[in-house]
Design a protein around this motif. Structure first.
Motif, PDB file in Angstrom:
ATOM      1  N   ARG A  62      -2.408  12.029   1.486  1.00  0.00           N
ATOM      2  CA  ARG A  62      -3.097  12.274  -0.022  1.00  0.00           C
ATOM      3  C   ARG A  62      -4.543  11.716  -0.039  1.00  0.00           C
ATOM      4  NH1 ARG A  62      -2.726  15.855  -3.819  1.00  0.00           N
ATOM      5  NH2 ARG A  62      -3.189  14.627  -5.943  1.00  0.00           N
ATOM      6  N   LEU A  63      -4.948  10.762   0.399  1.00  0.00           N
ATOM      7  CA  LEU A  63      -6.227   9.999   0.005  1.00  0.00           C
ATOM      8  C   LEU A  63      -7.139  10.919   0.741  1.00  0.00           C
ATOM      9  CD1 LEU A  63      -5.704   6.165   0.130  1.00  0.00           C
ATOM     10  CD2 LEU A  63      -6.415   7.773  -1.894  1.00  0.00           C
ATOM     11  N   ARG A 100       1.743   8.870   4.186  1.00  0.00           N
ATOM     12  CA  ARG A 100       1.646  10.011   2.967  1.00  0.00           C
ATOM     13  C   ARG A 100       0.703   9.527   2.169  1.00  0.00           C
ATOM     14  NH1 ARG A 100       8.211  11.145   1.970  1.00  0.00           N
ATOM     15  NH2 ARG A 100       8.378  12.566   3.829  1.00  0.00           N
ATOM     16  N   SER A 101       0.619   8.305   2.080  1.00  0.00           N
ATOM     17  CA  SER A 101      -0.732   7.925   0.987  1.00  0.00           C
ATOM     18  C   SER A 101      -1.814   8.250   1.569  1.00  0.00           C
ATOM     19  CB  SER A 101      -0.466   6.382   0.751  1.00  0.00           C
ATOM     20  OG  SER A 101       0.842   6.025   0.026  1.00  0.00           O
ATOM     21  N   ARG A 102      -1.795   8.117   2.951  1.00  0.00           N
ATOM     22  CA  ARG A 102      -3.296   8.206   3.685  1.00  0.00           C
ATOM     23  C   ARG A 102      -3.590   9.541   3.587  1.00  0.00           C
ATOM     24  NH1 ARG A 102      -2.660   4.079   8.866  1.00  0.00           N
ATOM     25  NH2 ARG A 102      -3.013   2.291   7.705  1.00  0.00           N
ATOM     26  N   VAL A 151       5.622   6.025   3.900  1.00  0.00           N
ATOM     27  CA  VAL A 151       4.986   6.079   2.654  1.00  0.00           C
ATOM     28  C   VAL A 151       3.492   5.827   2.925  1.00  0.00           C
ATOM     29  CG1 VAL A 151       4.822   4.482   0.551  1.00  0.00           C
ATOM     30  CG2 VAL A 151       7.218   4.867   1.554  1.00  0.00           C
ATOM     31  N   VAL A 152       3.168   4.894   3.865  1.00  0.00           N
ATOM     32  CA  VAL A 152       1.797   4.581   4.128  1.00  0.00           C
ATOM     33  C   VAL A 152       1.065   5.697   4.610  1.00  0.00           C
ATOM     34  CG1 VAL A 152       0.255   3.314   5.381  1.00  0.00           C
ATOM     35  CG2 VAL A 152       2.304   2.137   4.726  1.00  0.00           C
TER      36      VAL A 152
END
Length: 561
Positions: A99-100, A95-97, A92-93
């Protein structure tokens, strides 16, 4: 551990394997191994510790990421036993990174690269430029602001997304496209020569030429393109950007759907135009703009029936700047609305001092017709000078109608309802002139001067056909650019109602126009213009134009016919 087996989606009995084998079994070759897995392998081979290595792992068809920390263990005899460590599923972390990171490098609306990513790519392309050339292509959508203003930003966003999709479809895999902001786009191409760059540009222009379907709306969007080629036109990003922008400016000046390749002669011309654009911003507040009036003559009586208001610019250093130079600049820079408003107010002021049977014509641009405040401003000007709407008529060019802009058509209908006469100007220069007459019921059309210039014999089927067509539709005709008595006589035989041109009169200052028509109030000899005796008026004080030589009246020389 049982927890590790659970996360790995394997039975505990199957976990007696090398950790490197567990995380790398989906990579078929050495080249396919992610950098983090190579680092872990090398550390394990050296019996060294590793910490917080984020490893991609494929589990049951799902891509996951583990953060692994390991430390080698040795027995009392110094023999290597294995690794002991901890791991965490950080999918999750991660994928968030990702995406950012993606958002930091891409435009969220179109998915194309953003300005920062594009600038980095351009710098890299130029640094690696060898035998190949790098083409920088800058693109602007034509009249995109009108789409937002007319249909709203949701429709505008849909158009921008579709533009991005069409651009990707027109480009090769190795090409890089970006949305720099608003309706500005850019592309980097590796090309062998200019011709190859032109082929790509033509493909892009063609892809954007097809209509955009937004719900029930069908919208056409033109694009202007400027191209600069490295190293020919510059070998650093700033210089290449500047030259591509110069070419883009030339493309926008030359019309919709145009593209231009940069050349050195263009630089000086565009620089001069930009100086004019800068100076034009101050022209109105500094009182440099003024209005002159060219008479329109009834060919059967040779009397003035109306006057056309024309903007002029007295530049403090350049002198009189021709309208053909500054009007296109005003339209491109968004200053045409303010200038148009000034001309309308001046025209209404003059109309208030003219005999009630005379009209004053004012030109309207496409952007003015799309302005929601135009009708309110027109009514305010008429009220301010106590002028009836029938005294002010409006002229528009064919190109406005050919855009099929619903907002412009609504405004024209509102002007007609309010009592204004409407004229289609420069008739015959568009690629679909007849469709213009079908789209709206105009009161008058003006035959473009290019058709009158060649009217040297009584054999001009085009001019005759236009006049006959207009008469059949109940539309009055004005012939522009009449410069000889032969022109006037032929037009009269063709039953053309009226004419305008230097044969009858050059544009007049307000004082000259009022004096010719006999409507100047007595403000004293200092303000009075003395006219030659050959300018006659009948008992009804309607001016009759009789030819005399060029005379000096006020500041501007002109000829009275």
């Amino acid at each position: 551990s049982s927890r590790f087996a659970e996360v790995a989606q394997r039975p505990a009995s199957a976990m007696e394997i090398n950790l490197f084998e567990l995380v790398s079994d989906t990579a078929p070759t050495e080249a396919d191994l992610p950098e983090a897995i190579r680092t872990m392998r090398d550390q394990m081979a050296a019996r060294a510790a590793f910490r917080e290595l984020v490893i991609p792992v494929r589990l049951g068809g799902d891509q996951r990421w583990w953060a692994l920390t390991g430390k080698p263990r040795f027995g009392s005899d110094g023999r290597f036993i294995g690794y002991r460590g901890v791991g965490a599923d950080v999918t999750v972390v991660h994928r968030s990174r990702e995406r950012l990171s993606y958002l930091a490098r891409h435009d969220t609306l179109t998915g194309l690269a953003n300005r920062a990513e594009f600038n980095d790519a351009l710098a890299t392309a130029l640094a690696l430029c060898g035998q190949q050339r790098v083409a920088l292509i800058c693109l602007d959508l034509d009249e995109f602001k009108a789409i937002n203003d007319t249909y709203g930003h949701d429709v505008g966003d849909t158009v921008l997304r579709t533009v991005g999709q069409r651009m990707r479809g027109a480009l090769r895999p190795q090409d890089i496209a970006a949305r720099l902001g608003g309706d500005e786009f850019a592309i980097i191409l590796d090309v062998a020569d200019r011709q190859q760059a032109i082929l790509v540009v033509q493909r892009i222009v063609n892809s954007l030429d097809a209509p955009f379907i937004c719900g029930d709306l069908t919208i056409r969007v033109g694009v202007s393109v400027g191209v600069a080629l490295a190293p020919d036109d510059g070998n650093d990003p700033d210089q290449l950007y500047r030259n591509a922008d110069v070419a883009l400016y030339r493309a926008k000046s030359s019309g919709r759907g145009a593209y231009w390749m940069f050349d050195v002669t263009m630089d000086c011309q565009v620089h001069d135009q930009r100086l004019l654009q800068r100076d034009l911003r101050d022209a109105l507040p500094n009182g440099e703009l003024f209005v002159v009036y060219q008479p329109i003559i009834d060919l059967s009586t040779r009397r003035i029936i109306s006057l056309e208001a024309l903007a002029r610019w007295r530049h403090p250093r350049r002198g009189i700047v021709p309208p053909a130079e500054f009007i296109p600049i005003a339209e491109q820079s968004g200053q045409i609305a303010a200038i148009g408003g000034f001309v309308l107010a001046e025209a209404a002021s003059l109309a208030a001092r003219l005999p009630p049977h005379l009209r004053v014509a004012v030109n309207l641009s496409a952007s003015q017709l799309r302005d929601d405040g135009l009708m309110l401003y027109v009514r305010d000007v008429l009220d301010r000078f106590s002028v009836r709407s029938q005294r002010i008529e409006f002229e528009i060019t064919e190109s406005v109608m050919l855009d099929n802009d619903s907002r412009a058509l609504e405004t024209l209908q509102a002007l007609r309802t309010q009592g204004h006469r409407l004229t289609i100007d420069d008739f015959g220069t568009g690629y679909s002139s007849l469709s213009v007459l079908r789209s709206f019921a105009f009161d008058q059309l003006k035959i473009d001067r290019s058709f009158i210039t060649d009217l040297d014999s009584d054999n001009s089927p085009i001019v005759r056909a236009v006049i006959d067509l207009a008469r059949a539709l109940g539309i009055s005709v004005v012939a522009e650019g009449v410069e000889t008595e032969q022109h006037a006589s032929i037009l009269q035989r063709y039953r053309c109602a009226s004419a305008q041109g230097y044969y009858f009169s050059l544009p007049l200052t307000p004082a000259e126009a009022l004096q010719v028509i006999g409507a100047v109030p007595d403000h004293g000899a200092a303000n009075r213009v003395t006219l030659p005796a050959t300018v006659l008026c009948d008992a009804g004080r309607q001016p009759m134009m009789t030819r005399v030589e060029v005379v000096q009246l006020s500041e501007t020389p002109f000829r009275i016919m």
